[in-house]
Design an enzyme around this catalytic site. Structure first.
Site, PDB file in Angstrom:
ATOM      1  N   CYS A 176       0.829  -1.204   0.000  1.00 42.64           N
ATOM      2  CA  CYS A 176       0.000   0.000   0.000  1.00 42.64           C
ATOM      3  C   CYS A 176       0.869   1.262   0.000  1.00 42.64           C
ATOM      4  O   CYS A 176       1.370   1.673   1.055  1.00 42.64           O
ATOM      5  CB  CYS A 176      -0.915  -0.011   1.227  1.00 42.64           C
ATOM      6  SG  CYS A 176      -1.873   1.500   1.382  1.00 42.64           S
ATOM      7  N   CYS A 199      -0.407   4.140   2.145  1.00 38.23           N
ATOM      8  CA  CYS A 199      -0.157   3.996   3.591  1.00 38.23           C
ATOM      9  C   CYS A 199       1.323   4.228   3.930  1.00 38.23           C
ATOM     10  O   CYS A 199       1.630   4.808   4.970  1.00 38.23           O
ATOM     11  CB  CYS A 199      -0.505   2.588   4.077  1.00 38.23           C
ATOM     12  SG  CYS A 199      -1.967   1.872   3.372  1.00 38.23           S
ATOM     13  N   ASP A 200       2.247   3.751   3.087  1.00 34.16           N
ATOM     14  CA  ASP A 200       3.647   3.632   3.502  1.00 34.16           C
ATOM     15  C   ASP A 200       4.650   4.527   2.763  1.00 34.16           C
ATOM     16  O   ASP A 200       5.837   4.519   3.098  1.00 34.16           O
ATOM     17  CB  ASP A 200       4.109   2.170   3.346  1.00 34.16           C
ATOM     18  CG  ASP A 200       3.333   1.233   4.267  1.00 34.16           C
ATOM     19  OD1 ASP A 200       2.836   1.711   5.305  1.00 34.16           O
ATOM     20  OD2 ASP A 200       3.218   0.039   3.946  1.00 34.16           O
TER      21      ASP A 200
END
Ligand code: NAP
Length: 307
Positions: free
Chosen positions: A134, A137-138
């Protein structure tokens, strides 16, 4: 067994939330069961540019929140629980969950799919230590360092473009010499100076000490091996449907997707499927929402006609 409803919806992505909106407005007693955050995989999209009504685009998270708010405004009941089993008992369908069993006349299965893994050495060992599924997200963990992304579809391109805001360089590794992504996404990727492409190449292993340091690559046609120094690798190679608990109960295709007719109905009367979990789905937020609405409209007819 918990109270019987007219409709249970499995999954809170765009298909499930649209089914929730339509069944609520039809005044059917309903329950939507979602194991995680409302919106499903849609929440991972930094921006959705092709959902009608949002000419400037909208973040997946915001769209999910709006859909959820709209459905609950009309009375959608929701439960956070993981679905573990499904049974047909005469006219009733029983959904077994981590919070108990629930029964309904109609079930709309809209449980979506989850990220496919690469299945190469090192992948499991470095999850959270350089291996990610992701970018939204990261990406911020990779400020100023080189990263790789695997895949050639729309997800890989939109995640790669997001990564270019943080990483020093983004190398896209694709197993063929042409992208699968839509033309407009390809144009954006080719115009981005931080992007590099390794065509017709696959990752053979992911290596590092405490975190990822390098990838071992193989050129598919020539077999030539090479090494790519990166601090992270994002895997974006498609999805697999969340249908393990339905095997042998609901008809599935070879890839595990649910087979329905054009009313979104499976072979089992009163069992419908919508969204990414369905064979031949458009796999877009807009088509998932449309299929959820269609399933709900047909579910309403089923409840009315079958008494
Ligand atoms: P996808 O379209 O299925 O693409 C998966 C990519 O991963 C393909 O390029 C595939 O290669 C590659 N791949 C699959 N298995 C692999 C393996 N084991 N090793 C290496 N590469 C592998 O998946 P997606 O990009 O996640 O998109 C899913 C659906 O959502 C699509 O319908 C897409 O249009 C939609 N979507 C749309 C948007 C949008 O902005 N409209 C954004 C995200 C997703 P091949 O090409 O060789 O098969």
């Amino acid at each position: 067994m918990n109270e019987t409803r007219q409709v249970i919806i499995i999954g809170g992505g765009p298909a499930g939330l649209a089914a929730g909106l339509y069944t609520s407005r039809a005044r059917l007693s309903n329950l939507l069961i979602e194991k995680g955050i409302m919106g499903g995989l849609m929440v991972l999209a930094e921006v959705i540019e092709n959902y009608p009504g949002f000419p400037e685009g909208i973040s997946g998270y915001d769209l999910a929140e709006l859909m959820h708010k709209q459905a609950t405004k009309y009375g959608l009941a929701t439960l956070v629980a993981e679905v573990a089993g499904f049974e047909v008992q005469g006219k009733l369908k029983v959904v077994r969950t981590s919070q108990g069993d629930f029964a309904a006349r109609v079930v709309i299965i809209a449980g979506g799919s989850e990220r496919q893994k690469l299945g190469v050495p090192g992948e499991k060992d470095f999850i959270g230590k350089g291996v990610s599924y992701c970018a939204t997200c990261d990406a911020t963990f990779f400020e100023g360092v080189p990263v790789a992304i695997v895949g050639g579809g729309d997800s890989a391109i939109s995640e790669a473009l997001h990564l270019t805001k943080y990483a020093s360089k983004v190398t896209l590794i694709h197993r063929r010499d042409q992208l699968r992504a839509t033309r407009i996404m390809q144009e954006k990727a080719f115009a981005e100076p931080k992007m590099e492409f390794r065509w017709s190449s696959v990752v053979e292993s992911i290596e590092g000490d405490t975190t990822v340091n390098r990838l071992r690559l193989r050129q598919v046609a020539t077999g030539e091996k090479s090494t790519l120094e990166v601090a992270g690798i994002f895997v974006s190679v498609g999805f697999k449907p969340n249908t393990a608990y339905l095997k042998g109960i609901v008809p599935l295709d070879a890839g595990g997707l649910i087979i329905t007719n054009d009313k979104m109905e499976t072979e089992i009367p009163g069992v419908y499927a919508a969204g990414d979990i369905r064979h031949n789905s458009g796999r877009q937020v807009i088509t998932a929402a449309g299929e959820g609405a269609a399933a709900a409209i047909n579910a309403e007819h089923f409840v009315t006609e079958s008494g």
